[in-house]
Design a protein around this motif. Structure first.
Motif, PDB file in Angstrom:
ATOM      1  N   TRP A 134       0.841  -1.193   0.000  1.00  0.00           N
ATOM      2  CA  TRP A 134       0.000   0.000   0.000  1.00  0.00           C
ATOM      3  C   TRP A 134       0.881   1.249   0.000  1.00  0.00           C
ATOM      4  N   ASP A 135       0.311   2.342  -0.455  1.00  0.00           N
ATOM      5  CA  ASP A 135       1.007   3.625  -0.416  1.00  0.00           C
ATOM      6  C   ASP A 135       0.130   4.623   0.331  1.00  0.00           C
ATOM      7  N   PRO A 136       0.467   4.997   1.523  1.00  0.00           N
ATOM      8  CA  PRO A 136       1.697   4.656   2.247  1.00  0.00           C
ATOM      9  C   PRO A 136       1.650   3.230   2.796  1.00  0.00           C
ATOM     10  N   PRO A 137       2.814   2.681   3.110  1.00  0.00           N
ATOM     11  CA  PRO A 137       2.860   1.344   3.689  1.00  0.00           C
ATOM     12  C   PRO A 137       2.057   1.285   4.999  1.00  0.00           C
ATOM     13  N   VAL A 138       1.529   0.118   5.293  1.00  0.00           N
ATOM     14  CA  VAL A 138       0.671  -0.079   6.461  1.00  0.00           C
ATOM     15  C   VAL A 138       1.523  -0.372   7.692  1.00  0.00           C
ATOM     16  N   THR A 139       1.258   0.391   8.758  1.00  0.00           N
ATOM     17  CA  THR A 139       1.933   0.141  10.028  1.00  0.00           C
ATOM     18  C   THR A 139       1.139  -0.870  10.847  1.00  0.00           C
ATOM     19  N   LEU A 140       1.790  -1.394  11.863  1.00  0.00           N
ATOM     20  CA  LEU A 140       1.119  -2.339  12.759  1.00  0.00           C
ATOM     21  C   LEU A 140      -0.108  -1.699  13.396  1.00  0.00           C
ATOM     22  N   SER A 141       0.008  -0.448  13.820  1.00  0.00           N
ATOM     23  CA  SER A 141      -1.146   0.197  14.461  1.00  0.00           C
ATOM     24  C   SER A 141      -2.314   0.320  13.496  1.00  0.00           C
ATOM     25  N   VAL A 142      -2.046   0.674  12.256  1.00  0.00           N
ATOM     26  CA  VAL A 142      -3.114   0.795  11.264  1.00  0.00           C
ATOM     27  C   VAL A 142      -3.759  -0.566  11.009  1.00  0.00           C
ATOM     28  N   ARG A 143      -2.963  -1.609  10.916  1.00  0.00           N
ATOM     29  CA  ARG A 143      -3.511  -2.957  10.680  1.00  0.00           C
ATOM     30  C   ARG A 143      -4.392  -3.393  11.848  1.00  0.00           C
ATOM     31  N   LEU A 144      -3.938  -3.169  13.062  1.00  0.00           N
ATOM     32  CA  LEU A 144      -4.714  -3.592  14.231  1.00  0.00           C
ATOM     33  C   LEU A 144      -6.036  -2.833  14.339  1.00  0.00           C
TER      34      LEU A 144
END
Length: 169
Positions: A134-144
């Motif tokens: 993804w752009d921007p790349p997905v962070t752990l916080s965003v995924r959770l």
């Protein structure tokens, strides 16, 4: 309160709604669809659990509960073991038949794996990039948070269908 505490609370809330949506319902009730294109409670709960299982296992670097603990075999569904429900059509939804005990059993196992992972997180962990597609790349916080949001929406939909069933009896 830490970030891990907030995330734990959010995942606990999902569990409450999932259990309230399915407990005491028959397989026929769980398979009920408002119309032929609608999702059933069974599909909604199975799907939200599969997505949580898939996404948490990925970021935690562990095998999914679905396969590691035999849930795929217990469900005995006519689906690919990698299926999570994304892109499912009406026939796929209709294929998800399960008891309340099976649905909550699988959900609870995924929930426990989720909490084991989330409770060990620090604020520094949350900025880790977990998906570069993804752009921007997905962070752990965003995924959770994405899993929490998706799960709460589907659990709420399951609760709504339960209410429709209760009003038609």
């Amino acid at each position: 309160m830490t970030s891990a505490d907030v995330l734990t609370d959010a995942y606990e809330r999902i569990k409450e709604v999932v259990h309230e949506a399915v407990e005491g319902l028959s397989e026929d009730d769980l398979a009920y669809r408002i119309d032929k294109s609608a999702n059933s409670i069974a599909w909604l709960v199975w799907h939200l659990t599969r997505v949580q299982d898939d996404h948490i296992a990925d970021v935690a670097g562990v095998e999914q509960v679905w396969t590691a603990h035999g849930w795929y075999d217990r469900f005995g569904l006519p689906i690919d073991r990698r299926a999570t429900g994304y892109g499912d059509g009406p026939d796929d939804v209709a294929a998800i038949i399960a008891s309340a005990e099976l649905l909550t059993g699988y959900y609870d196992a995924v929930h426990e794996q989720t909490l084991r992972f989330v409770r060990g997180l620090t604020d520094n962990d949350l900025g880790r990039i977990v998906d570069t597609r993804w752009d921007p790349p997905v962070t752990l916080s965003v995924r959770l948070v994405s899993v929490i949001s998706d799960d709460l929406q589907h659990a709420g939909q399951a609760a709504y269908v339960r209410g429709v069933i209760a009003r038609t009896e």
